[in-house]
Design a protein around this motif. Sequence first.
Motif, PDB file in Angstrom:
ATOM      1  N   ILE A  79       4.864  -3.358 -11.596  1.00  0.00           N
ATOM      2  CA  ILE A  79       3.645  -3.589 -10.813  1.00  0.00           C
ATOM      3  C   ILE A  79       3.218  -2.329 -10.076  1.00  0.00           C
ATOM      4  O   ILE A  79       2.064  -2.208  -9.669  1.00  0.00           O
ATOM      5  N   PHE A  80       4.147  -1.372  -9.907  1.00  0.00           N
ATOM      6  CA  PHE A  80       3.818  -0.129  -9.214  1.00  0.00           C
ATOM      7  C   PHE A  80       3.408   0.985 -10.176  1.00  0.00           C
ATOM      8  O   PHE A  80       3.077   2.082  -9.744  1.00  0.00           O
ATOM      9  N   TYR A  81       3.454   0.716 -11.477  1.00  0.00           N
ATOM     10  CA  TYR A  81       3.284   1.768 -12.472  1.00  0.00           C
ATOM     11  C   TYR A  81       1.858   1.913 -13.005  1.00  0.00           C
ATOM     12  O   TYR A  81       1.632   2.676 -13.940  1.00  0.00           O
ATOM     13  N   ASN A  82       0.929   1.204 -12.445  1.00  0.00           N
ATOM     14  CA  ASN A  82      -0.432   1.283 -12.968  1.00  0.00           C
ATOM     15  C   ASN A  82      -1.436   1.318 -11.824  1.00  0.00           C
ATOM     16  O   ASN A  82      -1.466   0.391 -11.024  1.00  0.00           O
ATOM     17  N   PRO A  83      -2.235   2.390 -11.749  1.00  0.00           N
ATOM     18  CA  PRO A  83      -2.221   3.546 -12.644  1.00  0.00           C
ATOM     19  C   PRO A  83      -1.180   4.569 -12.187  1.00  0.00           C
ATOM     20  O   PRO A  83      -0.603   4.449 -11.114  1.00  0.00           O
ATOM     21  N   VAL A  84      -0.979   5.574 -13.006  1.00  0.00           N
ATOM     22  CA  VAL A  84      -0.093   6.679 -12.647  1.00  0.00           C
ATOM     23  C   VAL A  84      -0.754   7.975 -13.096  1.00  0.00           C
ATOM     24  O   VAL A  84      -1.241   8.075 -14.215  1.00  0.00           O
ATOM     25  N   HIS A  85      -0.788   8.958 -12.212  1.00  0.00           N
ATOM     26  CA  HIS A  85      -1.431  10.237 -12.527  1.00  0.00           C
ATOM     27  C   HIS A  85      -0.424  11.373 -12.662  1.00  0.00           C
ATOM     28  O   HIS A  85      -0.756  12.444 -13.172  1.00  0.00           O
ATOM     29  N   GLY A  86       0.803  11.156 -12.206  1.00  0.00           N
ATOM     30  CA  GLY A  86       1.857  12.148 -12.326  1.00  0.00           C
ATOM     31  C   GLY A  86       3.196  11.483 -12.084  1.00  0.00           C
ATOM     32  O   GLY A  86       3.268  10.435 -11.443  1.00  0.00           O
ATOM     33  N   VAL A  87       4.267  12.093 -12.599  1.00  0.00           N
ATOM     34  CA  VAL A  87       5.612  11.526 -12.457  1.00  0.00           C
ATOM     35  C   VAL A  87       6.583  12.613 -12.028  1.00  0.00           C
ATOM     36  O   VAL A  87       6.626  13.689 -12.636  1.00  0.00           O
ATOM     37  N   ILE A  88       7.354  12.337 -10.974  1.00  0.00           N
ATOM     38  CA  ILE A  88       8.465  13.196 -10.583  1.00  0.00           C
ATOM     39  C   ILE A  88       9.751  12.477 -10.947  1.00  0.00           C
ATOM     40  O   ILE A  88      10.034  11.391 -10.429  1.00  0.00           O
ATOM     41  N   PRO A 219      -3.664  -2.503  -2.653  1.00  0.00           N
ATOM     42  CA  PRO A 219      -3.121  -3.788  -2.225  1.00  0.00           C
ATOM     43  C   PRO A 219      -1.663  -3.980  -2.608  1.00  0.00           C
ATOM     44  O   PRO A 219      -0.971  -4.804  -2.028  1.00  0.00           O
ATOM     45  N   LEU A 220      -1.179  -3.216  -3.613  1.00  0.00           N
ATOM     46  CA  LEU A 220       0.215  -3.344  -4.020  1.00  0.00           C
ATOM     47  C   LEU A 220       1.164  -2.665  -3.055  1.00  0.00           C
ATOM     48  O   LEU A 220       2.372  -2.840  -3.123  1.00  0.00           O
ATOM     49  N   TYR A 221       0.608  -1.851  -2.173  1.00  0.00           N
ATOM     50  CA  TYR A 221       1.455  -1.077  -1.271  1.00  0.00           C
ATOM     51  C   TYR A 221       2.159  -1.946  -0.243  1.00  0.00           C
ATOM     52  O   TYR A 221       1.580  -2.818   0.351  1.00  0.00           O
ATOM     53  N   TYR A 222       3.439  -1.724  -0.118  1.00  0.00           N
ATOM     54  CA  TYR A 222       4.154  -2.261   1.028  1.00  0.00           C
ATOM     55  C   TYR A 222       5.322  -1.335   1.317  1.00  0.00           C
ATOM     56  O   TYR A 222       5.799  -0.624   0.451  1.00  0.00           O
ATOM     57  N   LYS A 223       5.783  -1.366   2.527  1.00  0.00           N
ATOM     58  CA  LYS A 223       6.830  -0.424   2.924  1.00  0.00           C
ATOM     59  C   LYS A 223       7.936  -1.169   3.648  1.00  0.00           C
ATOM     60  O   LYS A 223       7.687  -1.875   4.618  1.00  0.00           O
ATOM     61  N   ASN A 224       9.143  -1.055   3.138  1.00  0.00           N
ATOM     62  CA  ASN A 224      10.301  -1.692   3.750  1.00  0.00           C
ATOM     63  C   ASN A 224      11.247  -0.629   4.293  1.00  0.00           C
ATOM     64  O   ASN A 224      11.059   0.556   4.091  1.00  0.00           O
ATOM     65  N   SER A 225      12.320  -1.078   4.936  1.00  0.00           N
ATOM     66  CA  SER A 225      13.343  -0.136   5.348  1.00  0.00           C
ATOM     67  C   SER A 225      13.842   0.520   4.086  1.00  0.00           C
ATOM     68  O   SER A 225      14.078  -0.156   3.089  1.00  0.00           O
ATOM     69  N   HIS A 226      13.966   1.839   4.067  1.00  0.00           N
ATOM     70  CA  HIS A 226      14.295   2.473   2.817  1.00  0.00           C
ATOM     71  C   HIS A 226      15.503   3.363   2.869  1.00  0.00           C
ATOM     72  O   HIS A 226      15.989   3.775   3.881  1.00  0.00           O
TER      73      HIS A 226
END
Length: 228
Positions: A79-88, A219-226
């Motif tokens: 669900i986080f992979y679209n779209p993607v403009h670059g990959v590290i 809207p897919l963005y969310y941030k948890n303790s990481h």
Amino acid sequence: MAAIDKVRILVVGDSGVGKTSLVHLICHNQPVGNPGWTIGCSVEVKLHEYKVGTPSEKTYFLELWDIGGSTSHANSRSIFYNPVHGVILVHDLTNRKSHQNLRKWLAEVLNRESHKDSNGYDYDPEQFAGNQTPVLVVGTKADQAERLRENVLSRVSSVAEECGADEINLDCNQEKCVAPGSTNAVKLSRFFDKVIERRFYTGNQSFGSSSMTRRTYSPLYYKNSHVD
């Protein structure tokens, strides 16, 4: 304030290789004190000057999507992979398996619409060679690799060769590793320019609305303790 265009860059790799520390170092120019485990996805934002010092110079937002590497979340990561403009692609220089798994990670991103499980992505050298998404390979924990006398710091990553990608090795606890003017900083800037070039100047895939503020995200963005 005029809207600033943005690009999305995925930061992927095995759990524990240092993705969160790397993203924090890139975005804040200082090491993170005590990173936690990334659950799902965490997003950091950085301003980048495209083609700095030239008539084409322009400011862009870089969204660095730090994707949790836990195998327990493998089936939901797409669900986080679209779209993607670059990959590290991030690996631990003291962990050979984490480097071998970079092929799996890139295959997972490139085949993001197939919805396979974590072991269902096949490595296809031809697909990698024909991939137009800019890729950067980053080896972390360079300080530990030196202490362990790992013969990795001077070895070119086979994944980087296959992708035609730049490669940097660094210690995420040292801000000098990405200090302005350093080799790593130059390679990072060149990679970011390439991502922007592909996204806005060569007719690459659409990201959607270009309007955003510092804290306005997908809207897919969310941030948890990481952690990572």
